[in-house]
Motif scaffolding. Sequence first.
Motif, PDB file in Angstrom:
ATOM      1  N   THR A  45       0.799  -1.223   0.000  1.00 33.12           N
ATOM      2  CA  THR A  45       0.000   0.000   0.000  1.00 33.12           C
ATOM      3  C   THR A  45       0.834   1.275   0.000  1.00 33.12           C
ATOM      4  O   THR A  45       0.376   2.319  -0.463  1.00 33.12           O
ATOM      5  CB  THR A  45      -0.958   0.019   1.206  1.00 33.12           C
ATOM      6  N   TRP A  46       2.067   1.224   0.527  1.00 33.55           N
ATOM      7  CA  TRP A  46       2.866   2.446   0.538  1.00 33.55           C
ATOM      8  C   TRP A  46       3.325   2.827  -0.877  1.00 33.55           C
ATOM      9  O   TRP A  46       3.823   3.935  -1.083  1.00 33.55           O
ATOM     10  CB  TRP A  46       4.063   2.306   1.470  1.00 33.55           C
ATOM     11  N   THR A  47       3.160   1.906  -1.839  1.00 33.82           N
ATOM     12  CA  THR A  47       3.485   2.241  -3.227  1.00 33.82           C
ATOM     13  C   THR A  47       2.230   2.399  -4.079  1.00 33.82           C
ATOM     14  O   THR A  47       2.255   3.068  -5.106  1.00 33.82           O
ATOM     15  CB  THR A  47       4.363   1.149  -3.875  1.00 33.82           C
ATOM     16  N   THR A  48       1.116   1.769  -3.678  1.00 36.44           N
ATOM     17  CA  THR A  48      -0.091   1.786  -4.511  1.00 36.44           C
ATOM     18  C   THR A  48      -1.002   2.979  -4.252  1.00 36.44           C
ATOM     19  O   THR A  48      -1.760   3.372  -5.140  1.00 36.44           O
ATOM     20  CB  THR A  48      -0.905   0.500  -4.291  1.00 36.44           C
ATOM     21  N   GLU A  49      -0.936   3.568  -3.053  1.00 38.78           N
ATOM     22  CA  GLU A  49      -1.884   4.621  -2.707  1.00 38.78           C
ATOM     23  C   GLU A  49      -1.433   6.010  -3.133  1.00 38.78           C
ATOM     24  O   GLU A  49      -2.213   6.957  -3.093  1.00 38.78           O
ATOM     25  CB  GLU A  49      -2.156   4.594  -1.194  1.00 38.78           C
ATOM     26  N   GLU A  90      -4.491  -7.730   2.887  1.00 37.42           N
ATOM     27  CA  GLU A  90      -5.845  -7.831   2.349  1.00 37.42           C
ATOM     28  C   GLU A  90      -5.840  -7.648   0.832  1.00 37.42           C
ATOM     29  O   GLU A  90      -6.532  -8.370   0.099  1.00 37.42           O
ATOM     30  CB  GLU A  90      -6.748  -6.780   3.004  1.00 37.42           C
ATOM     31  N   LYS A  91      -5.029  -6.704   0.373  1.00 33.86           N
ATOM     32  CA  LYS A  91      -4.946  -6.460  -1.067  1.00 33.86           C
ATOM     33  C   LYS A  91      -4.223  -7.608  -1.771  1.00 33.86           C
ATOM     34  O   LYS A  91      -4.556  -7.970  -2.901  1.00 33.86           O
ATOM     35  CB  LYS A  91      -4.225  -5.139  -1.330  1.00 33.86           C
ATOM     36  N   LEU A  92      -3.230  -8.197  -1.087  1.00 35.68           N
ATOM     37  CA  LEU A  92      -2.530  -9.355  -1.643  1.00 35.68           C
ATOM     38  C   LEU A  92      -3.510 -10.504  -1.869  1.00 35.68           C
ATOM     39  O   LEU A  92      -3.467 -11.173  -2.908  1.00 35.68           O
ATOM     40  CB  LEU A  92      -1.417  -9.798  -0.685  1.00 35.68           C
ATOM     41  N   GLU A  93      -4.409 -10.732  -0.905  1.00 37.60           N
ATOM     42  CA  GLU A  93      -5.378 -11.820  -1.055  1.00 37.60           C
ATOM     43  C   GLU A  93      -6.307 -11.566  -2.242  1.00 37.60           C
ATOM     44  O   GLU A  93      -6.534 -12.460  -3.068  1.00 37.60           O
ATOM     45  CB  GLU A  93      -6.216 -11.968   0.218  1.00 37.60           C
ATOM     46  N   LYS A  94      -6.834 -10.350  -2.360  1.00 38.52           N
ATOM     47  CA  LYS A  94      -7.740 -10.043  -3.471  1.00 38.52           C
ATOM     48  C   LYS A  94      -7.046 -10.231  -4.813  1.00 38.52           C
ATOM     49  O   LYS A  94      -7.613 -10.794  -5.753  1.00 38.52           O
ATOM     50  CB  LYS A  94      -8.246  -8.600  -3.338  1.00 38.52           C
ATOM     51  N   MET A 147       2.523   0.981  11.327  1.00 40.25           N
ATOM     52  CA  MET A 147       3.041  -0.082  10.480  1.00 40.25           C
ATOM     53  C   MET A 147       2.067  -1.256  10.403  1.00 40.25           C
ATOM     54  O   MET A 147       1.920  -1.887   9.346  1.00 40.25           O
ATOM     55  CB  MET A 147       4.387  -0.561  11.003  1.00 40.25           C
ATOM     56  N   GLY A 148       1.403  -1.540  11.519  1.00 37.03           N
ATOM     57  CA  GLY A 148       0.452  -2.648  11.535  1.00 37.03           C
ATOM     58  C   GLY A 148      -0.670  -2.438  10.540  1.00 37.03           C
ATOM     59  O   GLY A 148      -1.082  -3.377   9.840  1.00 37.03           O
ATOM     60  N   ARG A 149      -1.166  -1.215  10.448  1.00 39.25           N
ATOM     61  CA  ARG A 149      -2.247  -0.923   9.495  1.00 39.25           C
ATOM     62  C   ARG A 149      -1.752  -1.051   8.056  1.00 39.25           C
ATOM     63  O   ARG A 149      -2.469  -1.536   7.179  1.00 39.25           O
ATOM     64  CB  ARG A 149      -2.811   0.478   9.751  1.00 39.25           C
ATOM     65  N   VAL A 150      -0.509  -0.633   7.821  1.00 37.94           N
ATOM     66  CA  VAL A 150       0.083  -0.784   6.482  1.00 37.94           C
ATOM     67  C   VAL A 150       0.130  -2.256   6.100  1.00 37.94           C
ATOM     68  O   VAL A 150      -0.243  -2.638   4.982  1.00 37.94           O
ATOM     69  CB  VAL A 150       1.507  -0.168   6.442  1.00 37.94           C
ATOM     70  N   TYR A 151       0.575  -3.119   7.010  1.00 39.80           N
ATOM     71  CA  TYR A 151       0.665  -4.553   6.739  1.00 39.80           C
ATOM     72  C   TYR A 151      -0.723  -5.169   6.543  1.00 39.80           C
ATOM     73  O   TYR A 151      -0.920  -6.011   5.663  1.00 39.80           O
ATOM     74  CB  TYR A 151       1.401  -5.261   7.872  1.00 39.80           C
ATOM     75  N   GLU A 152      -1.679  -4.775   7.395  1.00 35.70           N
ATOM     76  CA  GLU A 152      -3.031  -5.322   7.293  1.00 35.70           C
ATOM     77  C   GLU A 152      -3.655  -5.016   5.938  1.00 35.70           C
ATOM     78  O   GLU A 152      -4.202  -5.904   5.271  1.00 35.70           O
ATOM     79  CB  GLU A 152      -3.905  -4.764   8.421  1.00 35.70           C
ATOM     80  N   LYS A 153      -3.565  -3.766   5.514  1.00 31.16           N
ATOM     81  CA  LYS A 153      -4.142  -3.355   4.232  1.00 31.16           C
ATOM     82  C   LYS A 153      -3.417  -4.029   3.069  1.00 31.16           C
ATOM     83  O   LYS A 153      -4.040  -4.428   2.081  1.00 31.16           O
ATOM     84  CB  LYS A 153      -4.082  -1.835   4.095  1.00 31.16           C
TER      85      LYS A 153
END
Length: 374
Positions: A59-63, A165-169, A156-162
């Motif tokens: 997410t730190w690269t996609t958002e 989740e995006k990895l699974e989708k 950092m935890g929220r970054v990993y969680e998001k």
Amino acid sequence: MRILKYIFLLLLLSLVALTIFIATQKGDFTVERSHIIKAPKNTVYQFVNDLRNWEDFATWTTEDPTTQLSYSEKSTGNGATMTWESQDNSGSLKNLSSKENDSIFQKMDYKGSDLSIVLRFKDTLNGTKITWKSQGKMSFTMKIMAAMKGGIDKIMGRVYEKSLEKLEKTLVFETNTFNVKVIGLTTKSGTNFLRQTFTSKLPSVYKNALIIFNTITTFCSNNGIELNGKPFLLFHSYNTTTGLAKISFCVPTKNRILTSSGSDILSGNLEPFEAVKTLLTGNYTHINKAIQQSNAYIAKNKIIVNPNFSHLEIFKINKTEVKNASKWETEIYVPLPPKVIPVMVPVKTTTAAATTPIRKLEPPAIEEKEETEF
């Protein structure tokens, strides 16, 4: 006026005190998050191990649309590196070591902070459990950010969680989206090629193919050899019972090339042949479904196949050209017996004589030499 000076001085002292307080705070941290992805462990591991795929879920690269990404020449496995830079963020990620289908160890520079990362993969009833753990020491900038936003674990935890989740989708879509079309009888054109022949475990074929194709194409580039199409696999044998196959990993060339004695890259020639053609669109993990449908078509139409070799697979579109697995294309050709060619044989006689049909067999020619096992 004097009151304003006191207020300003008070604010200044408060800022200095806050700065000193933040700077002296403990900078060491550990953040860990886990997520279950409904996909096979090998699929998850292979996807994460290729840093070019991180732009789909990190997410730190996609958002941030301003983020510019760059990669080392090698994007998979040990030593692979990616970097990113945007208006508000810059950093790098490097694969240090990995254990196939088990873990990946990385080093990250995230907003000036150095992180040691480990990703672990475990089978579960519902798919694959991936655990993302990072340890590091915060920079002063990150300490300020952590103080303002509720702590480093929350940030950092929220970054990993998001990201998970995006990895699974992404993986669920790319893994499950595929199509098989049996095209039917066709003529496969011939070609010269360079090859390496091995006995491989069936689940490792695709991974091995990418490595070996790269080795052969690099050899061609270094020696000025002109290529003549897409790489292909020629399966001499394909045994689902033992899970093994004897395969020639082939790269087609415009001209016939003779390699030096002792070379592990050998030459060959494939003659044109009749075949049943099937097209798989999607991840190579569905290749068995495509082969099953091809075999069902052959059985339904009572087609006799050539026992000289099992089948041939051409990577028309693969991950080196298109990142999205759902758009990959693999052509499968199951060979038929060569046609009987009648040859007119003159007979010296005063009476009329029938011509004699002679079977002229021209199977695809494959030179067999050395063999190694993975």
